[in-house]
Design a protein around this motif. Structure first.
Motif, PDB file in Angstrom:
ATOM      1  N   SER A 101       0.837  -1.208   0.000  1.00 24.97           N
ATOM      2  CA  SER A 101       0.000   0.000   0.000  1.00 24.97           C
ATOM      3  C   SER A 101       0.869   1.254   0.000  1.00 24.97           C
ATOM      4  O   SER A 101       0.518   2.256  -0.620  1.00 24.97           O
ATOM      5  CB  SER A 101      -1.000  -0.005   1.155  1.00 24.97           C
ATOM      6  N   GLU A 134      -5.159  -4.534  -0.867  1.00 34.17           N
ATOM      7  CA  GLU A 134      -6.298  -4.285   0.009  1.00 34.17           C
ATOM      8  C   GLU A 134      -7.020  -3.039  -0.504  1.00 34.17           C
ATOM      9  O   GLU A 134      -6.726  -1.923  -0.086  1.00 34.17           O
ATOM     10  CB  GLU A 134      -5.817  -4.081   1.441  1.00 34.17           C
ATOM     11  N   PRO A 135      -7.957  -3.222  -1.447  1.00 38.11           N
ATOM     12  CA  PRO A 135      -8.620  -2.070  -2.060  1.00 38.11           C
ATOM     13  C   PRO A 135      -9.279  -1.134  -1.051  1.00 38.11           C
ATOM     14  O   PRO A 135      -9.321   0.079  -1.250  1.00 38.11           O
ATOM     15  CB  PRO A 135      -9.671  -2.688  -2.986  1.00 38.11           C
ATOM     16  N   GLU A 136      -9.761  -1.695   0.070  1.00 38.14           N
ATOM     17  CA  GLU A 136     -10.440  -0.860   1.068  1.00 38.14           C
ATOM     18  C   GLU A 136      -9.499   0.179   1.672  1.00 38.14           C
ATOM     19  O   GLU A 136      -9.941   1.229   2.131  1.00 38.14           O
ATOM     20  CB  GLU A 136     -11.079  -1.718   2.163  1.00 38.14           C
ATOM     21  N   TRP A 137      -8.195  -0.085   1.664  1.00 43.79           N
ATOM     22  CA  TRP A 137      -7.231   0.884   2.194  1.00 43.79           C
ATOM     23  C   TRP A 137      -7.286   2.178   1.390  1.00 43.79           C
ATOM     24  O   TRP A 137      -7.110   3.258   1.914  1.00 43.79           O
ATOM     25  CB  TRP A 137      -5.818   0.293   2.173  1.00 43.79           C
ATOM     26  N   GLU A 139      -9.992   3.210  -0.207  1.00 41.77           N
ATOM     27  CA  GLU A 139     -11.342   3.759  -0.179  1.00 41.77           C
ATOM     28  C   GLU A 139     -11.620   4.505   1.118  1.00 41.77           C
ATOM     29  O   GLU A 139     -12.595   5.238   1.215  1.00 41.77           O
ATOM     30  CB  GLU A 139     -12.354   2.629  -0.383  1.00 41.77           C
ATOM     31  N   SER A 140     -10.775   4.294   2.102  1.00 45.51           N
ATOM     32  CA  SER A 140     -10.939   4.996   3.375  1.00 45.51           C
ATOM     33  C   SER A 140      -9.790   5.985   3.514  1.00 45.51           C
ATOM     34  O   SER A 140      -8.841   5.969   2.754  1.00 45.51           O
ATOM     35  CB  SER A 140     -10.918   3.989   4.531  1.00 45.51           C
ATOM     36  N   ARG A 145      -5.309   9.225  -0.816  1.00 40.94           N
ATOM     37  CA  ARG A 145      -5.397   7.767  -0.920  1.00 40.94           C
ATOM     38  C   ARG A 145      -6.475   7.362  -1.915  1.00 40.94           C
ATOM     39  O   ARG A 145      -6.275   6.480  -2.737  1.00 40.94           O
ATOM     40  CB  ARG A 145      -5.726   7.141   0.434  1.00 40.94           C
ATOM     41  N   ARG A 146      -7.627   8.012  -1.851  1.00 38.39           N
ATOM     42  CA  ARG A 146      -8.713   7.687  -2.783  1.00 38.39           C
ATOM     43  C   ARG A 146      -8.299   8.013  -4.217  1.00 38.39           C
ATOM     44  O   ARG A 146      -8.585   7.254  -5.140  1.00 38.39           O
ATOM     45  CB  ARG A 146      -9.989   8.427  -2.385  1.00 38.39           C
ATOM     46  N   GLY A 149      -6.061   5.350  -5.464  1.00 36.91           N
ATOM     47  CA  GLY A 149      -6.851   4.166  -5.793  1.00 36.91           C
ATOM     48  C   GLY A 149      -7.516   4.276  -7.148  1.00 36.91           C
ATOM     49  O   GLY A 149      -7.511   3.320  -7.935  1.00 36.91           O
ATOM     50  N   ARG A 153      -6.603   1.857 -10.460  1.00 39.64           N
ATOM     51  CA  ARG A 153      -7.579   1.051 -11.187  1.00 39.64           C
ATOM     52  C   ARG A 153      -7.653   1.412 -12.666  1.00 39.64           C
ATOM     53  O   ARG A 153      -8.035   0.586 -13.485  1.00 39.64           O
ATOM     54  CB  ARG A 153      -8.948   1.181 -10.535  1.00 39.64           C
TER      55      ARG A 153
END
Length: 167
Positions: A101, A134-137, A139-140, A145-146, A149, A153
């Motif tokens: 990450s 860990e995609p959720e990392w 998204e939060s 960070r977003r 992400g 993608r």
């Protein structure tokens, strides 16, 4: 450590590998952290051979040398740390991030002028060593960070790196 002066770093050690007084283990750890952050592979290799623990938590947040090397996209250094048994899934306490990450964050937040090729290879190395996305990392947390992400993608080269198939 961070300036990459192996000749200077060697002066802190006796020929038997023990630290010279008044040098401390904490200073060695700090030098290791800086050398990892700035991609000083020769300094890191020397410190590992003289007793530095490859997966040591380097500060109060628990980042490892692999976190810092991955963040900078230092492919050769990441390879060296993995060869020495660095924990690919180590999680630091500040942001709950893994080396993967951190590499993705470094890649996603780097200015457009930064060469990204080394990040793709670094990320593929981590994935081949067992790192899991860990995609959720992404998204939060904060907007950076977003943004990283979204960028991750949408990039076919990054998707290849994340599958471990990037050359």
């Amino acid at each position: 450590g961070g300036v990459g002066r192996l000749d200077v770093v060697k002066k802190f050690f006796h020929d038997n590998g023990r630290l010279r007084s008044p040098s401390t283990l904490q200073q060695m750890r700090n030098g290791f952290a800086w050398a990892c952050e700035f991609g000083r592979t020769d300094v890191v290799d020397f410190l590992l051979r003289w007793g530095m623990e490859v997966s040591a938590a380097l500060n109060r947040h628990g980042q490892t040398g692999l976190h810092w090397a991955a963040y900078g996209g230092h492919e050769d250094l990441v390879r060296l740390l993995l060869q020495h048994g660095a924990q690919v899934d180590a999680r630091e306490r500040g942001f709950e991030g893994t080396p993967l990450s951190w590499a993705l964050y470094g890649w996603g937040s780097a200015p457009p002028t930064v060469q990204r090729e080394h990040y793709y290879r670094t990320i593929a190395l981590l994935v081949r060593a067992g790192a899991k996305l860990e995609p959720e990392w992404f998204e939060s947390g904060d907007e950076e960070r977003r943004q990283a992400g979204r960028k991750m993608r949408s990039d076919p080269r990054m998707r290849a790196a994340l599958s471990g198939s990037f050359p």
